[in-house]
Design a protein around this motif. Structure first.
Motif, PDB file in Angstrom:
ATOM      1  N   GLN A  13       0.818  -1.211   0.000  1.00  0.00           N
ATOM      2  CA  GLN A  13       0.000   0.000   0.000  1.00  0.00           C
ATOM      3  C   GLN A  13       0.852   1.260   0.000  1.00  0.00           C
ATOM      4  O   GLN A  13       0.503   2.244  -0.652  1.00  0.00           O
ATOM      5  N   LEU A  14       1.963   1.235   0.718  1.00  0.00           N
ATOM      6  CA  LEU A  14       2.849   2.400   0.731  1.00  0.00           C
ATOM      7  C   LEU A  14       3.477   2.631  -0.640  1.00  0.00           C
ATOM      8  O   LEU A  14       3.654   3.778  -1.055  1.00  0.00           O
ATOM      9  N   ARG A  15       3.807   1.570  -1.347  1.00  0.00           N
ATOM     10  CA  ARG A  15       4.361   1.735  -2.693  1.00  0.00           C
ATOM     11  C   ARG A  15       3.336   2.376  -3.619  1.00  0.00           C
ATOM     12  O   ARG A  15       3.681   3.150  -4.509  1.00  0.00           O
ATOM     13  N   GLU A  17       0.572   4.339  -2.569  1.00  0.00           N
ATOM     14  CA  GLU A  17       0.011   5.605  -2.104  1.00  0.00           C
ATOM     15  C   GLU A  17       1.042   6.587  -1.580  1.00  0.00           C
ATOM     16  O   GLU A  17       0.763   7.773  -1.445  1.00  0.00           O
ATOM     17  N   PHE A  19       2.100   7.390   1.315  1.00  0.00           N
ATOM     18  CA  PHE A  19       1.976   7.671   2.756  1.00  0.00           C
ATOM     19  C   PHE A  19       0.680   7.061   3.263  1.00  0.00           C
ATOM     20  O   PHE A  19      -0.344   7.077   2.575  1.00  0.00           O
ATOM     21  N   LEU A  20       0.728   6.520   4.493  1.00  0.00           N
ATOM     22  CA  LEU A  20      -0.461   5.997   5.156  1.00  0.00           C
ATOM     23  C   LEU A  20      -0.475   6.469   6.597  1.00  0.00           C
ATOM     24  O   LEU A  20       0.545   6.394   7.290  1.00  0.00           O
ATOM     25  N   ILE A  40       5.291  -0.377  12.175  1.00  0.00           N
ATOM     26  CA  ILE A  40       6.047   0.709  11.531  1.00  0.00           C
ATOM     27  C   ILE A  40       7.458   0.777  12.086  1.00  0.00           C
ATOM     28  O   ILE A  40       8.431   0.937  11.329  1.00  0.00           O
ATOM     29  N   VAL A  49      10.571   1.374   5.397  1.00  0.00           N
ATOM     30  CA  VAL A  49       9.642   2.501   5.364  1.00  0.00           C
ATOM     31  C   VAL A  49      10.300   3.682   6.080  1.00  0.00           C
ATOM     32  O   VAL A  49      11.282   3.531   6.808  1.00  0.00           O
ATOM     33  N   GLY A  57       5.754   6.449   5.517  1.00  0.00           N
ATOM     34  CA  GLY A  57       5.864   6.779   4.108  1.00  0.00           C
ATOM     35  C   GLY A  57       6.796   5.828   3.387  1.00  0.00           C
ATOM     36  O   GLY A  57       7.618   5.138   4.005  1.00  0.00           O
ATOM     37  N   ALA A  58       6.659   5.794   2.074  1.00  0.00           N
ATOM     38  CA  ALA A  58       7.562   4.993   1.251  1.00  0.00           C
ATOM     39  C   ALA A  58       8.955   5.605   1.273  1.00  0.00           C
ATOM     40  O   ALA A  58       9.127   6.799   1.496  1.00  0.00           O
ATOM     41  N   SER A 208      -0.192  14.706   3.904  1.00  0.00           N
ATOM     42  CA  SER A 208       0.798  13.675   3.593  1.00  0.00           C
ATOM     43  C   SER A 208       2.088  14.266   3.034  1.00  0.00           C
ATOM     44  O   SER A 208       3.153  13.636   3.116  1.00  0.00           O
TER      45      SER A 208
END
Length: 261
Positions: A13-15, A17, A19-20, A40, A49, A57-58, A208
């Motif tokens: 998901q980080l790749r 978006e 940022f989560l 995290i 991360v 974040g990525a 973000s």
């Protein structure tokens, strides 16, 4: 430490978006925020991360996430920011609007306005606004990217022919020292020309962007007149805004609260 299924999904998901938020991940995986924070920390310790206040974040500083993912990321926040910007733009104004999903949201918020003259290097912005016969849309020429942004030397030369009331720009990341950062140096050069040829510069950036650090420097917070975002920035950013006398607008629940700086 071996990665479990949740860790792998977080990385995927980080790749996509970039940022989560911690709370968002907790909801996605039906676990507590404490569990996500441990995840995290573990992923950060392995260099997989970047750990930030409120999320992760990525790690890439050289490549942006796909356009479709950027469109979906923080969509509602971008719409609130866009409405806040639109309230500051009077009819009969001239504007630059550059590349970015948040600037495209601004175009949507301006779609029913009257007697605006918009110069853009974003074909998505042009498509949004050209149906309004009460406004004039001028498109810069150049090389068209896959996300319909237009870049290149001819784009810069075109932008420099104008001097407008408002320059509305987006950004991919804001560093802790106030540096404005992006991924494509060609896009950055166009944005710099917009800053140079605008009487007022409005930067639009959702929360973000305070957690992403691309490698190409566009400028600094001191180069803009107002920052529009959807949440209180980190304390270091608020201090820099105050030092540069840059106005801060926080769009919350459809209303833009102007914060003193």
């Amino acid at each position: 430490m071996k990665l479990n299924g949740r860790h792998k999904k977080i990385l995927e998901q980080l790749r996509e978006e970039g940022f989560l938020a911690t709370e968002q991940m907790a909801r996605n995986f039906a676990v507590t925020t404490q569990t996500i924070r441990r995840d995290i920390n573990m992923l950060s310790n392995q260099g997989l991360v970047r750990r930030y206040h409120g999320g992760a974040g990525a790690v890439s500083s050289v490549e942006n996430v796909a356009y479709a993912s950027r469109q979906a990321l923080n969509h509602e926040a971008k719409a609130r920011i866009a409405r806040a910007v639109a309230r500051q733009i009077p009819d009969k104004a001239s504007l630059f609007i550059n590349i970015g999903t948040t600037t495209e949201a601004v175009a949507q918020a301006l779609a029913e306005r009257k007697n605006l003259r918009i110069i853009t290097n974003n074909l998505n912005v042009a498509a949004c606004l050209c149906g309004n016969s009460a406004c004039e849309v001028i498109v810069a020429g150049g090389v068209v990217r896959s996300d319909h942004g237009v870049i290149g030397e001819s784009t810069i030369d075109f932008i420099r022919q104008f001097k407008v009331d408002y320059g509305i720009i987006g950004i991919s990341g804001i560093d802790t020292d106030g540096a404005l950062l992006d991924y494509d140096y060609r896009e950055v050069r166009v944005a710099q020309a917009i800053i140079e040829n605008s009487r007022q510069v409005f930067l639009v950036a959702d929360r973000s962007k305070f957690s992403i650090a691309p490698m190409v420097k566009l400028g600094s917070l001191a180069d803009i007149d107002a920052l529009f975002t959807d949440a209180e920035p980190p304390a270091s950013i608020v201090e820099l805004l105050a030092a540069s006398q840059t106005r801060l607008f926080i769009a919350d629940d459809g209303k833009a609260a102007r914060k003193p700086v």
